[in-house]
Design a protein around this motif. Structure first.
Motif, PDB file in Angstrom:
ATOM      1  N   ALA A  85       0.501  -1.030  -0.190  1.00  0.00           N
ATOM      2  CA  ALA A  85       0.058  -0.243  -0.017  1.00  0.00           C
ATOM      3  C   ALA A  85       0.838   1.020   0.002  1.00  0.00           C
ATOM      4  CB  ALA A  85      -1.036   0.111   1.269  1.00  0.00           C
ATOM      5  N   GLY A  86       1.893   1.128   0.866  1.00  0.00           N
ATOM      6  CA  GLY A  86       2.626   2.475   0.631  1.00  0.00           C
ATOM      7  C   GLY A  86       3.355   2.486  -1.267  1.00  0.00           C
ATOM      8  N   ALA A  87       3.928   1.605  -1.268  1.00  0.00           N
ATOM      9  CA  ALA A  87       4.560   1.560  -2.583  1.00  0.00           C
ATOM     10  C   ALA A  87       3.701   2.664  -4.161  1.00  0.00           C
ATOM     11  CB  ALA A  87       4.714   0.084  -3.300  1.00  0.00           C
ATOM     12  N   LEU A  88       2.173   1.467  -3.343  1.00  0.00           N
ATOM     13  CA  LEU A  88       0.958   2.268  -4.289  1.00  0.00           C
ATOM     14  C   LEU A  88       0.859   4.267  -4.336  1.00  0.00           C
ATOM     15  CD1 LEU A  88      -1.401  -1.073  -4.269  1.00  0.00           C
ATOM     16  CD2 LEU A  88       0.280  -0.034  -6.332  1.00  0.00           C
ATOM     17  N   ASP A  89       0.393   4.033  -2.913  1.00  0.00           N
ATOM     18  CA  ASP A  89       0.743   5.438  -2.488  1.00  0.00           C
ATOM     19  C   ASP A  89       1.593   6.133  -3.630  1.00  0.00           C
ATOM     20  OD1 ASP A  89      -1.275   7.274  -0.683  1.00  0.00           O
ATOM     21  OD2 ASP A  89       1.156   7.372   0.001  1.00  0.00           O
ATOM     22  N   ARG A  90       2.870   5.757  -3.440  1.00  0.00           N
ATOM     23  CA  ARG A  90       4.058   6.620  -3.806  1.00  0.00           C
ATOM     24  C   ARG A  90       3.799   6.508  -5.223  1.00  0.00           C
ATOM     25  NH1 ARG A  90       6.852   3.491   0.516  1.00  0.00           N
ATOM     26  NH2 ARG A  90       7.497   2.493  -1.083  1.00  0.00           N
ATOM     27  N   ALA A  91       3.634   5.540  -5.592  1.00  0.00           N
ATOM     28  CA  ALA A  91       3.310   5.341  -7.230  1.00  0.00           C
ATOM     29  C   ALA A  91       1.989   6.056  -7.407  1.00  0.00           C
ATOM     30  CB  ALA A  91       3.347   3.989  -7.818  1.00  0.00           C
ATOM     31  N   ALA A  92       1.249   6.606  -6.812  1.00  0.00           N
ATOM     32  CA  ALA A  92       0.321   7.032  -7.348  1.00  0.00           C
ATOM     33  C   ALA A  92       0.557   8.951  -6.990  1.00  0.00           C
ATOM     34  CB  ALA A  92      -1.173   6.770  -6.501  1.00  0.00           C
ATOM     35  N   ARG A  93       0.951   9.167  -6.053  1.00  0.00           N
ATOM     36  CA  ARG A  93       1.393  10.592  -5.963  1.00  0.00           C
ATOM     37  C   ARG A  93       2.212  10.934  -7.344  1.00  0.00           C
ATOM     38  NH1 ARG A  93       2.674  11.034   0.381  1.00  0.00           N
ATOM     39  NH2 ARG A  93       0.368  10.514   1.234  1.00  0.00           N
ATOM     40  N   GLU A  94       3.982   9.976  -6.877  1.00  0.00           N
ATOM     41  CA  GLU A  94       4.382  10.708  -8.047  1.00  0.00           C
ATOM     42  C   GLU A  94       3.549  10.364  -9.624  1.00  0.00           C
ATOM     43  OE1 GLU A  94       7.546   7.351  -8.541  1.00  0.00           O
ATOM     44  OE2 GLU A  94       8.170   7.918  -6.957  1.00  0.00           O
ATOM     45  N   ALA A  95       2.546  10.236 -10.065  1.00  0.00           N
ATOM     46  CA  ALA A  95       1.650   9.750 -10.997  1.00  0.00           C
ATOM     47  C   ALA A  95       0.666  11.098 -10.898  1.00  0.00           C
ATOM     48  CB  ALA A  95       0.910   8.797 -11.140  1.00  0.00           C
ATOM     49  N   ALA A  96       0.010  11.384  -9.980  1.00  0.00           N
ATOM     50  CA  ALA A  96      -0.495  12.813  -9.642  1.00  0.00           C
ATOM     51  C   ALA A  96       0.045  14.039  -9.783  1.00  0.00           C
ATOM     52  CB  ALA A  96      -1.018  12.754  -8.431  1.00  0.00           C
ATOM     53  N   ALA A  97       1.532  13.860  -8.912  1.00  0.00           N
ATOM     54  CA  ALA A  97       2.675  15.600  -9.807  1.00  0.00           C
ATOM     55  C   ALA A  97       2.724  15.364 -10.759  1.00  0.00           C
ATOM     56  CB  ALA A  97       4.098  15.259  -8.888  1.00  0.00           C
ATOM     57  N   CYS A  98       3.262  14.380 -11.632  1.00  0.00           N
ATOM     58  CA  CYS A  98       3.414  14.390 -13.078  1.00  0.00           C
ATOM     59  C   CYS A  98       2.155  14.845 -13.970  1.00  0.00           C
ATOM     60  CB  CYS A  98       3.495  13.002 -14.218  1.00  0.00           C
ATOM     61  SG  CYS A  98       5.347  12.262 -13.070  1.00  0.00           S
ATOM     62  N   LEU A  99       1.128  14.307 -13.991  1.00  0.00           N
ATOM     63  CA  LEU A  99      -0.354  14.581 -14.222  1.00  0.00           C
ATOM     64  C   LEU A  99      -0.500  16.349 -14.491  1.00  0.00           C
ATOM     65  CD1 LEU A  99      -2.338  12.044 -14.054  1.00  0.00           C
ATOM     66  CD2 LEU A  99      -1.171  12.349 -15.399  1.00  0.00           C
ATOM     67  N   GLU A 100      -0.161  16.896 -13.072  1.00  0.00           N
ATOM     68  CA  GLU A 100      -0.744  17.942 -12.615  1.00  0.00           C
ATOM     69  C   GLU A 100       0.687  18.807 -13.292  1.00  0.00           C
ATOM     70  OE1 GLU A 100      -0.592  20.912  -8.718  1.00  0.00           O
ATOM     71  OE2 GLU A 100      -0.023  18.528  -7.903  1.00  0.00           O
ATOM     72  N   ALA A 101       1.590  18.822 -13.687  1.00  0.00           N
ATOM     73  CA  ALA A 101       3.060  19.210 -13.712  1.00  0.00           C
ATOM     74  C   ALA A 101       2.542  19.304 -15.276  1.00  0.00           C
ATOM     75  CB  ALA A 101       4.349  18.498 -13.679  1.00  0.00           C
TER      76      ALA A 101
END
Length: 263
Positions: A85-101
């Motif tokens: 779950a921690g790995a998925l959460d980190r991946a989701a945050r990185e993906a969201a940051a990339c999409l936002e950028a």
């Protein structure tokens, strides 16, 4: 006179036998053995009177062992789930940051494209037209030519019988739909509120205009300007038309609606 020397006990001297300590140890040992023997005797007597308890004790022991194994396995599974779950959460945050950028970069590019000033026409492109000398049809054609010159596409002259107030329609450089009504009036004939009301009743509801403008060679009355400001219609009078023609003034679709009439 000689000073007597003090004798020191050797460091490796073994402790002597302590009878009291030994006796106390054996007394405690005897008590423990007696308690264990009593417990075993009691359990054996109970099992002898009720043999079924042997099965119960065996079941309880097996259940305890199985439960401890399951608890340990469950703990390992929960730990692995937490790591996943921690790995998925980190991946989701990185993906969201990339999409936002990426979205911010795209929005910045679109904003920059929209804010790039429209290039003014060169000297050869300026129109020196005597609008008062044109016929109404020629005046509509001239306004359509101005729209096309300044970057509009799909420019059409639709004026005539049954035009429902639209003389020129076009798509602005930003893609918005422009609907223009042309009024070729003399200097003493001002555009009144009735003209604006007739145009305002169709420009948005019938022609689905994003930008509605009334272009005239004369001027507007105060009630007409007030009505246009309330409805969001751009008013281009004779002076604003000359500025637009010369490239020194804004196009109708560039006029902020909060400022009311152009010019």
């Amino acid at each position: 006179m000689t000073t007597p020397t003090r004798r020191t006990a050797p460091a490796n001297r073994r402790r002597g036998f302590d009878l009291r300590t030994t006796a106390l140890f054996f007394v405690l040992l005897a008590m423990v053995v007696s308690m264990v023997g009593f417990a075993v005797h009691t359990v054996a007597g109970a099992l002898e009177r009720r043999p079924a308890w042997v099965f119960v004790l065996v079941v309880v022991a097996v259940a305890g062992v199985v439960g401890s194994l399951r608890l340990r396995r469950r703990w390992h599974v929960a730990s692995a789930a937490r790591r996943a779950a921690g790995a998925l959460d980190r991946a989701a945050r990185e993906a969201a940051a990339c999409l936002e950028a990426e979205a911010e970069a795209r929005a910045g590019a679109e904003t920059e494209a929209l804010t790039v000033p429209r290039p003014r026409p060169a000297a050869d492109d300026t129109v020196d037209a005597d609008y008062d000398a044109l016929t109404p049809e020629e005046f509509e054609e001239a306004v359509a030519a101005l729209c096309e010159r300044d970057g509009c596409t799909a420019v059409e002259v639709v004026g005539g019988a049954g035009d429902l107030g639209a003389d020129v329609v076009a798509a602005a450089p930003d893609g918005s739909r422009i609907v223009i009504q042309c009024k070729q009036y003399g200097a003493s004939h001002r555009v009144g509120s009735q003209d604006l009301q007739r145009f305002g009743g169709t420009c948005f509801t019938v022609h689905e205009a994003d930008v509605a403008a009334l272009v005239t060679t004369s001027d507007f009355t105060a009630p007409a300007l007030e009505y246009a400001e309330q409805c969001g219609i751009v008013c281009v009078d004779g002076e604003a038309l000359r500025s637009w023609t010369e490239g020194t003034g804004p196009c109708p679709w560039e006029v902020p609606l909060t400022e009311g009439a152009a010019g």
